[in-house]
Design an enzyme around this catalytic site. Structure first.
Site, PDB file in Angstrom:
ATOM      1  N   GLU A  43      35.475  66.372 110.047  1.00  0.00           N
ATOM      2  CA  GLU A  43      34.178  66.473 110.720  1.00  0.00           C
ATOM      3  C   GLU A  43      34.286  67.290 112.000  1.00  0.00           C
ATOM      4  OE1 GLU A  43      35.868  63.839 109.656  1.00  0.00           O
ATOM      5  OE2 GLU A  43      34.610  62.045 109.607  1.00  0.00           O
ATOM      6  N   ALA A  67      63.745  58.089  79.482  1.00  0.00           N
ATOM      7  CA  ALA A  67      63.764  58.675  78.144  1.00  0.00           C
ATOM      8  C   ALA A  67      64.674  57.816  77.276  1.00  0.00           C
ATOM      9  CB  ALA A  67      64.270  60.102  78.199  1.00  0.00           C
ATOM     10  N   ALA A  86      71.513  56.475  76.401  1.00  0.00           N
ATOM     11  CA  ALA A  86      72.728  57.287  76.346  1.00  0.00           C
ATOM     12  C   ALA A  86      73.573  56.814  75.175  1.00  0.00           C
ATOM     13  CB  ALA A  86      73.520  57.169  77.650  1.00  0.00           C
ATOM     14  N   ALA A 138      77.383  55.758  73.541  1.00  0.00           N
ATOM     15  CA  ALA A 138      78.373  54.798  74.022  1.00  0.00           C
ATOM     16  C   ALA A 138      79.314  55.392  75.063  1.00  0.00           C
ATOM     17  CB  ALA A 138      79.176  54.245  72.837  1.00  0.00           C
ATOM     18  N   SER A 198      74.101  61.695  77.820  1.00  0.00           N
ATOM     19  CA  SER A 198      72.662  61.479  77.616  1.00  0.00           C
ATOM     20  C   SER A 198      71.858  62.766  77.555  1.00  0.00           C
ATOM     21  CB  SER A 198      72.113  60.604  78.749  1.00  0.00           C
ATOM     22  OG  SER A 198      72.283  61.243  80.002  1.00  0.00           O
ATOM     23  N   LEU A 224      67.270  67.130  90.923  1.00  0.00           N
ATOM     24  CA  LEU A 224      66.077  66.420  91.390  1.00  0.00           C
ATOM     25  C   LEU A 224      65.006  67.380  91.901  1.00  0.00           C
ATOM     26  CD1 LEU A 224      67.563  63.246  93.144  1.00  0.00           C
ATOM     27  CD2 LEU A 224      66.953  63.607  90.741  1.00  0.00           C
ATOM     28  N   THR A 284      69.714  51.101  85.674  1.00  0.00           N
ATOM     29  CA  THR A 284      69.900  50.109  86.744  1.00  0.00           C
ATOM     30  C   THR A 284      68.762  50.175  87.745  1.00  0.00           C
ATOM     31  OG1 THR A 284      72.304  50.209  86.509  1.00  0.00           O
ATOM     32  CG2 THR A 284      71.435  49.311  88.565  1.00  0.00           C
ATOM     33  N   ALA A 290      65.743  51.724  87.366  1.00  0.00           N
ATOM     34  CA  ALA A 290      64.462  51.429  86.721  1.00  0.00           C
ATOM     35  C   ALA A 290      64.270  49.926  86.572  1.00  0.00           C
ATOM     36  CB  ALA A 290      64.413  52.106  85.352  1.00  0.00           C
TER      37      ALA A 290
END
Length: 346
Positions: free
Chosen positions: A55, A157, A165, A167, A171, A207, A274, A276
């Site tokens: 404003e 995912a 992932a 074993a 991943s 990232l 872990t 998540a």
């Protein structure tokens, strides 16, 4: 009196102006000043913390007395408190504004009350004009005001059988390029992306938010790594265009408070099972994105671990907001059930 067609047009213009300002601690707000005849006299938007609010920015383009009897059309209720700048209500009254039209009520107890004060001073006030559009514009900021923390999206995912992932820990990649491109686009919409130190050490993610050709999006999320172990000096995340933020992960609410104070409104958590699971267990996930690939992996590497459910009665049911096919994969977007949602389904 209801808003006129010209005031609706001015509100649409104000909503278009608002995103020119940065997303942060302060809301993105746009404003248009109309003459008594309905002509546009000035426009403005909030350009960041410590600068003139929308404003005042609009009024600054007018000569003294030019706004007398005019209408201010604003996307958010004018503020009624003194922070790094003075109250917008004072500026409107001093300029001789006769009418104020706005879209969304200010939910902040400290800064709200502007409409009431304007009415008490004899200014006509019309609230809720294009309120849905205004709320959509301010969605993230309004969430911060309501929750006291940023909005949190938890992403993972997984294979069709729920593994993140193989074993041996490998991943990359479970999902296809279209799904990964969708993740990067969503990263670019976030203010911060959070990963666990375990995932960082295993996968060395940058990232950053990248286009399919590898180039960086203009908007980059703040990189955050959670955990006590050290980030290697040669880690890809150290080459991120924004400085790395570290947190030990003992108190995720504290982390979100820190991010809120930095102006973060949208947090994108994608740093491993872990982390998540911790956000889900603490009830800090407002949205879940599960990318599901039509593949079977088996083994112990689940996409999600302990989320605090010890008996089936304690399971955490979600509402599915959407299911989309992205390339060969599926994306399920789900959100925690609320009391309102449960009532609506009865």
């Amino acid at each position: 009196m209801t808003a006129t067609d010209r005031e609706h047009d001015a509100m649409r213009r104000a909503l278009a102006l608002a995103p020119r300002g940065p997303r942060g601690v302060n809301p993105q707000v746009g404003a248009v000043v109309l003459s008594p005849a309905g002509d546009v006299l000035a426009e403005g938007w909030h350009r960041g913390a410590g600068t003139a609010h929308a404003e005042v920015d609009a009024l600054s383009h007018l000569a003294p007395g030019e706004a007398h009897g005019a209408t201010a059309v604003v996307t958010l209720e004018p503020c009624n408190h003194r922070g790094r700048t003075g109250p917008c209500v004072d500026a409107l009254l001093e300029a001789g504004i006769a009418r104020v039209v706005y879209a969304v009520d200010d939910p902040n107890a400290v800064s709200s009350g502007g409409a009431e004060r304007l009415r008490a001073a004899g200014v006509e006030v019309e609230a809720g004009i294009l309120a849905d559009e205004g709320a959509a514009l301010l969605d993230s900021w309004l969430t911060v005001q309501r929750l006291g923390r940023p909005h949190v999206t938890v992403k993972w995912a997984q294979s069709l059988d729920g593994r993140a992932a193989a074993a041996d820990g490998t991943s990359q990649w479970i999902t296809g390029p279209a799904a990964r491109a969708d993740v990067h686009r969503r990263r670019s919409d976030a203010d911060a992306v959070v990963a666990g130190i375990g995932t960082l050490l295993a996968d060395d993610p940058a990232l950053t938010a990248r286009r399919p050709d590898g180039s960086l999006y203009a908007a980059q999320p703040l990189p955050v790594v959670v955990g006590r172990r050290s980030v290697p000096e040669d880690a890809a995340v150290r080459r991120h265009p924004r400085p790395l933020l570290r947190h030990d992960g003992t108190d995720l609410s504290e982390l979100l408070g820190t991010l809120r104070d930095l102006g973060v409104q949208r947090v994108f958590v994608e740093g491993g099972p872990t982390l998540a699971s911790a956000f889900l267990r603490d009830g800090l996930a407002d949205e879940v994105l599960a990318y599901i690939a039509p593949t079977l992996i088996g083994g112990p590497r689940l996409a999600v671990g302990d989320v605090g459910v010890e008996t089936i009665a304690a399971q955490r049911r979600l509402d599915v907001a959407s299911v989309d096919r992205i390339g060969d994969d599926l994306l399920i977007v789900a959100r925690p059930k609320t009391e309102t949602t449960e009532e609506e389904t009865r």
